[in-house]
Design a protein around this motif. Structure first.
Motif, mmCIF file in Angstrom:
data_model
loop_
_atom_site.group_PDB
_atom_site.id
_atom_site.type_symbol
_atom_site.label_atom_id
_atom_site.label_comp_id
_atom_site.label_asym_id
_atom_site.label_seq_id
_atom_site.Cartn_x
_atom_site.Cartn_y
_atom_site.Cartn_z
ATOM 1 N N VAL A 68 7.948 9.026 8.164
ATOM 2 C CA VAL A 68 6.830 9.193 7.233
ATOM 3 C C VAL A 68 5.842 8.066 7.540
ATOM 4 N N TYR A 69 4.800 8.387 8.277
ATOM 5 C CA TYR A 69 3.823 7.361 8.630
ATOM 6 C C TYR A 69 3.217 6.764 7.366
ATOM 7 N N PRO A 70 3.064 5.454 7.310
ATOM 8 C CA PRO A 70 2.490 4.827 6.108
ATOM 9 C C PRO A 70 1.055 5.273 5.896
ATOM 10 N N PRO A 71 0.622 5.304 4.636
ATOM 11 C CA PRO A 71 -0.739 5.760 4.345
ATOM 12 C C PRO A 71 -1.772 4.700 4.698
ATOM 13 N N CYS A 72 -2.718 5.076 5.482
ATOM 14 C CA CYS A 72 -3.804 4.173 5.836
ATOM 15 C C CYS A 72 -5.088 4.726 5.221
ATOM 16 N N ASP A 73 -5.879 3.851 4.658
ATOM 17 C CA ASP A 73 -7.106 4.292 3.991
ATOM 18 C C ASP A 73 -8.148 4.672 5.040
ATOM 19 N N VAL A 74 -7.795 5.699 5.798
ATOM 20 C CA VAL A 74 -8.627 6.113 6.925
ATOM 21 C C VAL A 74 -10.005 6.556 6.463
ATOM 22 N N GLN A 75 -10.052 7.377 5.405
ATOM 23 C CA GLN A 75 -11.317 7.958 4.973
ATOM 24 C C GLN A 75 -12.325 6.901 4.564
ATOM 25 N N HIS B 127 -4.413 -7.756 17.150
ATOM 26 C CA HIS B 127 -3.082 -7.692 16.540
ATOM 27 C C HIS B 127 -2.068 -8.178 17.565
ATOM 28 N N THR B 128 -1.180 -9.123 17.167
ATOM 29 C CA THR B 128 -0.323 -9.766 18.166
ATOM 30 C C THR B 128 1.168 -9.740 17.842
ATOM 31 N N MET B 129 1.592 -9.031 16.828
ATOM 32 C CA MET B 129 3.012 -9.056 16.480
ATOM 33 C C MET B 129 3.847 -8.316 17.526
ATOM 34 N N TRP B 130 4.904 -8.977 17.990
ATOM 35 C CA TRP B 130 5.850 -8.347 18.914
ATOM 36 C C TRP B 130 6.731 -7.370 18.132
ATOM 37 N N ASN B 131 6.856 -6.151 18.636
ATOM 38 C CA ASN B 131 7.651 -5.099 18.004
ATOM 39 C C ASN B 131 7.252 -4.876 16.547
ATOM 40 N N GLU B 132 5.946 -4.821 16.312
ATOM 41 C CA GLU B 132 5.444 -4.424 14.990
ATOM 42 C C GLU B 132 6.006 -3.055 14.665
ATOM 43 N N HIS B 133 6.596 -2.932 13.474
ATOM 44 C CA HIS B 133 7.255 -1.678 13.110
ATOM 45 C C HIS B 133 6.275 -0.520 13.083
ATOM 46 N N PHE B 134 5.089 -0.735 12.524
ATOM 47 C CA PHE B 134 4.048 0.300 12.588
ATOM 48 C C PHE B 134 2.716 -0.362 12.914
ATOM 49 N N GLY B 135 2.042 -0.890 11.900
ATOM 50 C CA GLY B 135 0.774 -1.563 12.127
ATOM 51 C C GLY B 135 -0.379 -0.912 11.391
ATOM 52 N N ILE B 136 -0.350 -0.983 10.043
ATOM 53 C CA ILE B 136 -1.447 -0.414 9.253
ATOM 54 C C ILE B 136 -2.762 -1.095 9.615
ATOM 55 N N ARG C 94 0.836 -1.203 0.000
ATOM 56 C CA ARG C 94 0.000 0.000 0.000
ATOM 57 C C ARG C 94 0.874 1.258 0.000
ATOM 58 N N VAL C 95 1.966 1.203 0.746
ATOM 59 C CA VAL C 95 2.915 2.317 0.737
ATOM 60 C C VAL C 95 3.472 2.524 -0.672
ATOM 61 N N LEU C 96 3.824 1.433 -1.344
ATOM 62 C CA LEU C 96 4.375 1.516 -2.703
ATOM 63 C C LEU C 96 3.426 2.226 -3.657
ATOM 64 N N TRP C 97 2.180 1.768 -3.715
ATOM 65 C CA TRP C 97 1.247 2.338 -4.686
ATOM 66 C C TRP C 97 0.865 3.771 -4.325
ATOM 67 N N CYS C 98 0.765 4.079 -3.058
ATOM 68 C CA CYS C 98 0.484 5.463 -2.661
ATOM 69 C C CYS C 98 1.654 6.375 -3.000
ATOM 70 N N ALA C 99 2.884 5.871 -2.830
ATOM 71 C CA ALA C 99 4.072 6.667 -3.170
ATOM 72 C C ALA C 99 4.112 6.957 -4.666
ATOM 73 N N ILE C 100 3.808 5.952 -5.481
ATOM 74 C CA ILE C 100 3.797 6.150 -6.935
ATOM 75 C C ILE C 100 2.708 7.143 -7.325
ATOM 76 N N HIS D 155 -1.859 12.992 4.653
ATOM 77 C CA HIS D 155 -0.712 13.256 5.519
ATOM 78 C C HIS D 155 0.522 12.528 4.998
ATOM 79 N N PHE D 156 0.332 11.310 4.502
ATOM 80 C CA PHE D 156 1.452 10.577 3.912
ATOM 81 C C PHE D 156 2.003 11.317 2.692
ATOM 82 N N GLU D 157 1.124 11.770 1.815
ATOM 83 C CA GLU D 157 1.571 12.458 0.610
ATOM 84 C C GLU D 157 2.394 13.696 0.941
ATOM 85 N N ASP D 158 1.951 14.458 1.918
ATOM 86 C CA ASP D 158 2.670 15.685 2.289
ATOM 87 C C ASP D 158 4.057 15.362 2.835
ATOM 88 N N THR D 159 4.142 14.438 3.754
ATOM 89 C CA THR D 159 5.441 14.121 4.373
ATOM 90 C C THR D 159 6.358 13.361 3.407
#
Length: 521
Positions: A307-314, A422-431, A109-115, A507-511
């Motif tokens: 740069v927080y990853p883009p989450c389809d919040v809306q 969600h159960t991952m130990w030390n999840e880097h972020f967590g979309i 999702r980060v890849l396609w939003c970045a493109i 917010h992702f696009e701006d940062t």
């Protein structure tokens, strides 16, 4: 006569002592000369061997530099000949190294939003994706991105399909996996570079060892988006403390010798990882947790930003929030790829413990829904083992697996769920954690990493979710959430929703644009 004899008797030992002293002095002097001559002989021998070796090493270094410089010039010439457009103007090629671009996870999702962000900002940019997904066409990959993430690109993307992706498969390296995959990524990166030489190179999947290749041989401006450091100081601590984890086998933790050997190997790899990572012109990380590790390993603070990853919040905010109506079934939903570090077995065991101890009393029946993507055969085998675990614990009828489902189905499950798990130990972020909060579930995540530091944090002093660490605490917290009144749960869900706007696509696009700006100057 007596005095004369006494005098002679005194003279005899004195003369003998003098002769002995003289002999010792001569012997000591001879030894010193012998030592000196021996040292001189060894020194001459060393020089006779060392000087030619140094000379030969110097010649080889010069030849290597000339060879690498020649390869660089050849690649630059190749780029100039192949990238000219029909109107004579050469577009700016921006390449993303993402061998698993069709996997359907948060990194994709980060890849396609970045493109999409670059296509909005720069008209003269042509985006290239290096991928190993040769079982799908470019059109199918783009369609999959729209179907899974609701992302529609503005302009076409050029795909460079790589044949040697197997070199970065973990299954190829049963031992020294980190080193093997990293070296394999260099060969895969070389294949990518031979097929297309870009102007700007962005590693968007964590293959840091490809960065020097594109910077010094390809002559590219290079950047990277780090989802998860290949090695972290936490991993070093796990080995040092001899803790058993999915990436630290029991036979190693039970042996002090093996543990020390692995620790030396990890320190060596961490040094190399920091060396190649520091070659980046721009470094983007996805969370505060990742930032801390990258700063300690790469020491590139001047060019590093969060740069927080883009989450389809809306999209998820469109789900109406209201007090739960009486129902015959409550659902607990987990959203994450079926990878070992996501620790799905912990979810199943905690859920089984919750059902076994009947902590929910007379409440409606419960359902655990595991939603995620399978990237390969290993992931599919992992799902089979999880299903076997469900049978072993007697919860097969209460656990549902939904694999590679469309976005609309994902949204429906989240809209109906009470708890997001969600159960991952030390999840880097967590979309997935953010999506659950935006959709209106009460989130229960691991008390570590991105969820702890960035996501499941109080918003304006109000609770936004819950954290747990082990099987017991997960079961207890789920029971506590179900014991809350519907009105109290609604309040927590509303707090969570208000807190996730900082993880939106905008917010992702701006940062992101602010961070990559040095690559386009």
């Amino acid at each position: 006569m007596i005095s004369e004899k006494n005098s002679r008797s005194c003279q005899i030992p004195c003369s003998s002592t003098f002769k002995s002293f003289s002999l010792n002095a001569i012997h000591s002097s001879s030894l010193k000369q012998l030592y000196f001559l021996t040292f001189l002989a060894y020194f001459r021998l060393l020089c006779s061997l060392l000087l030619p070796a140094l000379f030969l090493s110097g010649i080889l270094c010069i030849c290597l530099v000339v060879l690498l410089w020649g390869v660089r010039l050849w690649l630059q010439r190749k780029k100039e000949l192949s990238s000219a457009g029909g109107d004579g103007k050469r577009p700016l090629l921006v390449a993303f190294f993402h061998p698993y671009c069709n996997a359907g996870g948060g990194g994709e999702r980060v890849l396609w939003c970045a493109i999409r962000t670059l296509q909005k900002k720069y008209r003269n940019v042509t985006c290239v994706v290096y991928t190993g997904d040769r079982d799908a066409t470019g059109e199918e990959i783009i369609e999959g991105a729209f179907r899974r993430f609701n992302i529609k690109l503005i302009h076409p993307v050029k795909f460079v399909f790589l044949k040697k992706r197997f070199l970065v498969e973990a299954s190829l390296y049963p031992h020294f996996t980190l080193l093997g995959q990293s070296l394999g990524s260099v060969f895969l990166g070389w294949e990518a570079l031979l097929k297309c030489v870009p102007d700007v190179y962005i590693d968007s999947m964590g293959y840091a060892f490809t960065i020097p290749l594109f910077k010094y041989l390809g002559g590219c401006r290079v950047g990277c988006y780090v989802h998860y450091p290949t090695i972290s100081t936490d991993m070093l601590s796990v080995v040092r403390n001899q803790d058993t984890r999915f990436n630290n086998a029991a036979f190693i933790t039970s042996s002090p010798l093996f543990s020390k050997f692995k620790l030396v190997y990890y320190y060596f790899f961490a040094f190399m990882y920091g060396l190649v990572g520091s070659c980046s012109d721009v470094v983007m990380v996805n969370s505060s947790w990742t930032l801390n590790h990258i700063l300690s390993l790469w020491r590139a603070g001047a060019c590093t930003s969060v740069v927080y990853p883009p989450c389809d919040v809306q999209t998820f905010l469109d789900i109406p929030l209201e007090v739960e109506k009486s129902t015959s079934e409550y659902s607990i939903v987990s959203v994450s790829q079926f990878r070992p570090e996501k620790d799905h077995p912990l979810q199943i065991r905690a859920f089984a413990k919750l059902l076994k101890e009947k902590r929910v009393g007379q409440q409606p029946s419960l359902k655990l829904i595991l939603i995620g993507g399978c990237r390969n055969q290993q992931d599919e085998e992992r799902v089979k083992k999880l299903k076997c675990l469900c049978e072993e614990l007697g919860v097969s009828d209460d656990v549902m697996f939904r694999i590679n489902i469309p976005f609309e189905e994902l949204k429906r499950h989240l809209a109906e769920a009470t708890i997001g798990l969600h159960t991952m130990w030390n999840e880097h972020f967590g979309i997935g954690v953010v999506e659950c909060m935006a959709a209106g579930t009460v989130i229960l995540a691991h008390n570590s990493g991105g969820p702890k530091l960035d996501i499941v944090v109080p918003h304006e002093g109000h609770v936004t979710g819950f954290l747990a660490e082990d099987e017991d605490s997960y079961a207890e917290t789920m029971a506590f959430i179900f014991s809350l009144s519907p009105e109290k749960r609604l309040q927590i869900r509303e707090n969570a929703r208000r807190s996730v706007h900082r993880f939106s696509d905008q917010h992702f696009e701006d940062t992101f644009l602010l961070s990559v700006e040095p690559l386009f100057k």
